[in-house]
Motif scaffolding. Structure first.
Motif, mmCIF file in Angstrom:
data_model
loop_
_atom_site.group_PDB
_atom_site.id
_atom_site.type_symbol
_atom_site.label_atom_id
_atom_site.label_comp_id
_atom_site.label_asym_id
_atom_site.label_seq_id
_atom_site.Cartn_x
_atom_site.Cartn_y
_atom_site.Cartn_z
ATOM 1 N N LYS A 10 41.955 38.637 34.312
ATOM 2 C CA LYS A 10 42.174 39.968 35.562
ATOM 3 C C LYS A 10 43.544 40.155 35.550
ATOM 4 C CE LYS A 10 41.826 40.226 40.086
ATOM 5 N NZ LYS A 10 41.645 39.218 42.040
ATOM 6 N N ILE A 11 44.960 39.650 35.426
ATOM 7 C CA ILE A 11 45.793 40.248 35.659
ATOM 8 C C ILE A 11 46.005 41.083 33.972
ATOM 9 C CG2 ILE A 11 48.417 38.983 35.140
ATOM 10 C CD1 ILE A 11 47.738 36.883 36.394
ATOM 11 N N SER A 12 46.146 40.066 32.879
ATOM 12 C CA SER A 12 45.933 41.807 32.177
ATOM 13 C C SER A 12 45.298 43.069 31.753
ATOM 14 C CB SER A 12 45.186 41.214 30.576
ATOM 15 O OG SER A 12 46.461 39.890 30.381
ATOM 16 N N GLU A 13 44.231 43.093 32.475
ATOM 17 C CA GLU A 13 43.112 44.320 33.226
ATOM 18 C C GLU A 13 44.177 45.204 33.977
ATOM 19 O OE1 GLU A 13 39.622 43.281 33.904
ATOM 20 O OE2 GLU A 13 38.965 42.539 31.900
ATOM 21 N N GLU A 14 45.113 44.570 35.035
ATOM 22 C CA GLU A 14 45.312 45.061 36.103
ATOM 23 C C GLU A 14 46.232 46.059 35.203
ATOM 24 O OE1 GLU A 14 46.467 43.030 39.096
ATOM 25 O OE2 GLU A 14 44.259 42.590 39.879
ATOM 26 N N LEU A 15 47.215 44.841 34.520
ATOM 27 C CA LEU A 15 48.695 45.531 33.958
ATOM 28 C C LEU A 15 48.429 46.693 33.475
ATOM 29 C CD1 LEU A 15 50.444 42.924 32.202
ATOM 30 C CD2 LEU A 15 51.485 44.270 34.188
ATOM 31 N N SER A 16 47.422 46.219 32.416
ATOM 32 C CA SER A 16 46.752 47.826 31.276
ATOM 33 C C SER A 16 46.392 48.369 32.320
ATOM 34 C CB SER A 16 45.746 47.490 30.329
ATOM 35 O OG SER A 16 45.853 46.184 30.047
ATOM 36 N N SER A 45 52.711 35.687 32.606
ATOM 37 C CA SER A 45 53.576 34.745 31.963
ATOM 38 C C SER A 45 53.626 33.024 32.609
ATOM 39 C CB SER A 45 54.827 35.042 32.163
ATOM 40 O OG SER A 45 56.098 33.745 31.445
ATOM 41 N N ILE A 46 53.157 33.272 34.058
ATOM 42 C CA ILE A 46 52.448 31.921 34.523
ATOM 43 C C ILE A 46 52.083 31.131 34.059
ATOM 44 C CG2 ILE A 46 52.925 30.640 36.681
ATOM 45 C CD1 ILE A 46 54.674 32.705 38.265
ATOM 46 N N VAL A 47 50.786 32.332 34.666
ATOM 47 C CA VAL A 47 49.596 31.790 34.494
ATOM 48 C C VAL A 47 48.914 31.483 32.812
ATOM 49 C CG1 VAL A 47 46.864 32.914 34.393
ATOM 50 C CG2 VAL A 47 48.341 33.261 36.008
ATOM 51 N N ARG A 48 49.641 32.318 32.150
ATOM 52 C CA ARG A 48 48.914 31.806 30.137
ATOM 53 C C ARG A 48 50.134 31.146 30.110
ATOM 54 N NH1 ARG A 48 52.440 33.073 25.590
ATOM 55 N NH2 ARG A 48 51.248 33.680 23.635
ATOM 56 N N GLU A 49 51.422 30.488 30.825
ATOM 57 C CA GLU A 49 51.767 28.811 30.872
ATOM 58 C C GLU A 49 51.005 28.346 30.862
ATOM 59 O OE1 GLU A 49 54.102 28.326 27.910
ATOM 60 O OE2 GLU A 49 54.041 30.491 27.929
ATOM 61 N N GLN A 95 41.406 29.571 34.834
ATOM 62 C CA GLN A 95 42.485 30.533 34.022
ATOM 63 C C GLN A 95 42.711 31.423 33.151
ATOM 64 O OE1 GLN A 95 44.437 26.804 32.373
ATOM 65 N NE2 GLN A 95 44.633 26.159 34.799
ATOM 66 N N PHE A 96 41.715 31.180 32.151
ATOM 67 C CA PHE A 96 41.163 32.085 31.418
ATOM 68 C C PHE A 96 40.494 33.415 32.154
ATOM 69 C CE2 PHE A 96 37.642 34.091 29.046
ATOM 70 C CZ PHE A 96 38.693 34.499 27.710
ATOM 71 N N GLU A 97 40.220 33.322 33.399
ATOM 72 C CA GLU A 97 39.668 34.451 34.235
ATOM 73 C C GLU A 97 40.569 35.287 34.251
ATOM 74 O OE1 GLU A 97 36.768 36.346 33.777
ATOM 75 O OE2 GLU A 97 36.240 34.845 32.186
ATOM 76 N N GLU A 98 41.294 34.164 35.565
ATOM 77 C CA GLU A 98 42.625 34.525 35.845
ATOM 78 C C GLU A 98 44.017 35.901 35.196
ATOM 79 O OE1 GLU A 98 46.571 33.432 39.229
ATOM 80 O OE2 GLU A 98 45.220 32.189 38.108
ATOM 81 N N LEU A 99 44.058 34.655 34.151
ATOM 82 C CA LEU A 99 44.485 36.026 32.242
ATOM 83 C C LEU A 99 44.057 37.328 31.680
ATOM 84 C CD1 LEU A 99 46.849 35.434 31.138
ATOM 85 C CD2 LEU A 99 45.931 34.168 29.637
ATOM 86 N N LEU A 107 53.318 41.784 38.155
ATOM 87 C CA LEU A 107 52.005 41.214 37.510
ATOM 88 C C LEU A 107 52.768 40.409 36.248
ATOM 89 C CD1 LEU A 107 49.601 44.080 37.761
ATOM 90 C CD2 LEU A 107 49.839 41.709 38.479
ATOM 91 N N GLU A 108 54.110 41.039 35.389
ATOM 92 C CA GLU A 108 54.122 40.287 33.899
ATOM 93 C C GLU A 108 54.663 39.123 34.189
ATOM 94 O OE1 GLU A 108 53.747 40.857 31.219
ATOM 95 O OE2 GLU A 108 54.141 43.379 30.455
ATOM 96 N N LYS A 109 55.532 38.754 35.445
ATOM 97 C CA LYS A 109 55.618 37.103 35.605
ATOM 98 C C LYS A 109 54.695 36.377 35.844
ATOM 99 C CE LYS A 109 60.660 38.385 37.822
ATOM 100 N NZ LYS A 109 61.090 38.901 39.025
ATOM 101 N N GLN A 110 53.823 36.813 37.130
ATOM 102 C CA GLN A 110 52.515 35.840 37.040
ATOM 103 C C GLN A 110 51.860 35.330 35.762
ATOM 104 O OE1 GLN A 110 49.267 37.712 40.236
ATOM 105 N NE2 GLN A 110 51.499 38.931 41.296
#
Length: 550
Positions: free
Chosen positions: A167-173, A350-354, A161-165, A345-348
């Motif tokens: 990855k998503i954060s990097e894509e968002l940035s 948020s889900i992974v973060r929770e 989950q941490f790696e997915e989070l 991506l923000e929605k994704q």
């Protein structure tokens, strides 16, 4: 576990090979005999940078080779991640060439030092009284708590989950940076695109427009010229048609007399037919052409717009402008579509973060449950090691900051004496206390986790009497679950070993060299007796050594 260590041309060692077994292996020898050389050789196998000054003979190659039995370590994924060939019996070799260049091999495949360093923590764990950084590190302390808490499965889930989070954060940035950059050009690109779109380029034929413009712009001149042509063709007496018809009539009278004349008549007749068609079309065209200022204005406007666009974009055709329009449309749509991508991506995220927060909360709860158990075990282990008043406090604080092992922050506080305030372990524990704490932690950890080979380098310094006996007992118990090597000066610890290696120096031909010897039972008695009473071994020392060994 390490099964074989071979060292050639390193420090005071010319060429030795020693076999290691399971259980507790004791390494003894006088100060300066070369015990630290063995540690240096192991350090090379674990990725330490090579130093030509440690080579015995700089004109020859230095080789250190270790054989490791890792079948039960579960390291297949680690080897794969580091692009290494996995073998249950893995061989690591370091070479220092005469020029000073160093090479490393894993199972005969050349590797970088970083790859060795990635393997190192899973193969050999070296501890000395002067190297206690691991014990005071938060990550290591958390690893110990997680071992007792049985958090292995949860940690695997959390790390995914941490790696997915991450990855998503990097894509968002990256998308937000792209949007910021693209937004600066959006207005200009939109303007250019709208300008081209308004020109309705796909319905424009530049050649036809230019012909229409020339016709309308010269309508009177064309009408006058066509009327003149019509007159020249059809004038009653002097027109070309009338003249040609008269010539045809003359030839018609004589065409029967000559094949040549008949051919002339045929050709002239064809010309007359063509002239009649031309006369009709010229007349029709003249009737169609008329001055139309409004249409001329519209055509001229379209052409001027087209010429300006071609000049602005430095092209010469409508097709090229259409291609530019399509590229601009893509740019504008991409920029406008970034908002949607960012929102998704923000929605994704948020889900992974929770999900990650829930897993981190589970880790936190299990750690809270494990801490009292760990605290009790450590204090009980340290009691017989001369620290009867040792007390620990674990401050575990949950946050929403994601780390590789959860969201917890940990501070380990310690006091060794009654009446003294708790303080951070690294600040309040002495070197001797730290070495015993390290031994206690490893002893507890060995009950819950498969540990690599541990090498204790004189961590018993400053210890004697009953405390030394207790320390020896702890090492012995640990060695039943793992391979343990102990470099020691204490006979109490030496006597607990399953195997005993003596390190000694010998002068031969005015050259000093370090040697290793695996001691048999009688040799162990003598070695331990010398540790008890010095080189001149007494019968009492021999008796004492036998008693310790029994």
């Amino acid at each position: 576990m390490i099964t074989t260590l071979a060292i050639k041309n390193y420090a005071l060692i010319e060429d030795i090979r020693v076999e290691f077994n399971e259980g507790l292996t004791i390494i003894t020898g006088e100060t300066g005999a070369g015990k630290s050389i063995i540690l240096g050789a192991l350090a090379l196998l674990l990725g330490k940078r090579a130093d030509l000054s440690s080579v015995k003979d700089a004109s020859k190659k230095c080789v250190v080779e270790g054989h490791f039995s890792i079948n039960n370590y579960g390291l297949q994924n680690l080897f794969e991640e580091n692009d290494l060939d996995y073998e249950p019996q893995t061989i690591i070799r370091r070479e220092i060439l005469p020029g000073g260049k160093s090479r490393a091999f894993v199972n005969d495949t050349p590797v970088a030092l970083s790859q060795l360093q990635a393997l190192a923590p899973y193969l050999i764990d070296v501890h000395s009284q002067h190297e206690t950084l691991e014990v005071v590190s938060e990550s290591f302390q958390m690893e110990v708590i997680d071992a007792l808490a049985g958090n292995s499965s949860l940690l695997k889930s959390y790390k995914i989950q941490f790696e997915e989070l991450k990855k998503i954060s990097e894509e968002l940035s990256a998308l937000k940076l792209q949007k910021e950059s693209a937004s600066k050009e959006l207005d200009y690109n939109t303007f250019l695109y709208n300008e081209l779109q308004q020109a309705n380029l796909k319905k424009l034929n530049q050649q036809e427009l230019e012909e229409t413009f020339e016709t309308l712009d010269n309508a009177e001149v064309i009408q006058e010229a066509l009327a003149n042509v019509n007159q020249l063709l059809e004038e009653e007496k002097l027109g070309a048609l009338e003249t040609a018809k008269e010539a045809r009539t003359v030839l018609g009278r004589i065409k029967e007399f000559s094949k040549t004349v008949e051919d002339f008549w045929q050709r002239l007749n064809s010309v007359i037919i063509e002239l009649e068609d031309i006369a009709i079309e010229v007349n029709n065209s003249a009737e169609k052409i008329e001055a139309d200022p409004e249409m001329l204005f519209q055509v001229n406007e379209k052409l001027q717009t087209l010429y300006k666009l071609q000049q602005k974009h430095t092209v010469s055709s409508v097709l090229e402008l259409i291609e530019i329009e399509e590229r601009l449309e893509d740019k504008v749509n991409t920029t406008l579509g970034l908002d949607g991508q960012i929102e998704n991506l923000e929605k994704q995220k948020s889900i992974v973060r929770e999900t990650a927060l829930k897993t981190a909360a589970q880790l936190h709860n299990k750690r809270e449950e494990a801490i009292p158990v760990l605290k009790k075990k450590l204090e009980e282990t340290l009691f017989p090691l001369g620290l009867p008043n040792a007390r620990f406090q674990f401050e575990l604080i949950a946050s929403e900051d994601f780390k590789t092992n959860g969201t917890d922050a940990l501070q380990l506080l310690f006091t060794a004496n009654k009446g003294l305030a708790f303080g951070p372990l690294k600040k309040v524990a002495s070197g001797g206390e730290m070495s015993r704490i390290m031994l206690a932690i490893k002893a507890v950890l060995a009950e819950y986790k498969k540990l690599p080979t541990i090498v204790f380098d004189e961590i018993d310094t400053g210890v004697s009497g009953e405390v030394a006996n207790k320390m020896a007992d702890i090492m012995y118990r640990m060695s039943k679950k793992m391979q343990l090597l102990s470099i020691t000066h204490l006979p109490q610890i030496a006597a607990k070993g399953d195997h005993h290696i003596k390190v000694y120096k010998e002068d031969k031909n005015n050259v000093t060299a370090t040697h290793l010897k695996i001691l048999n039972k009688d040799e162990r008695i003598v070695e331990i007796a010398q540790m008890l009473g010095g080189k001149n071994v007494s019968e009492a020392a021999i008796a004492n050594a036998k008693e310790l060994l029994n």
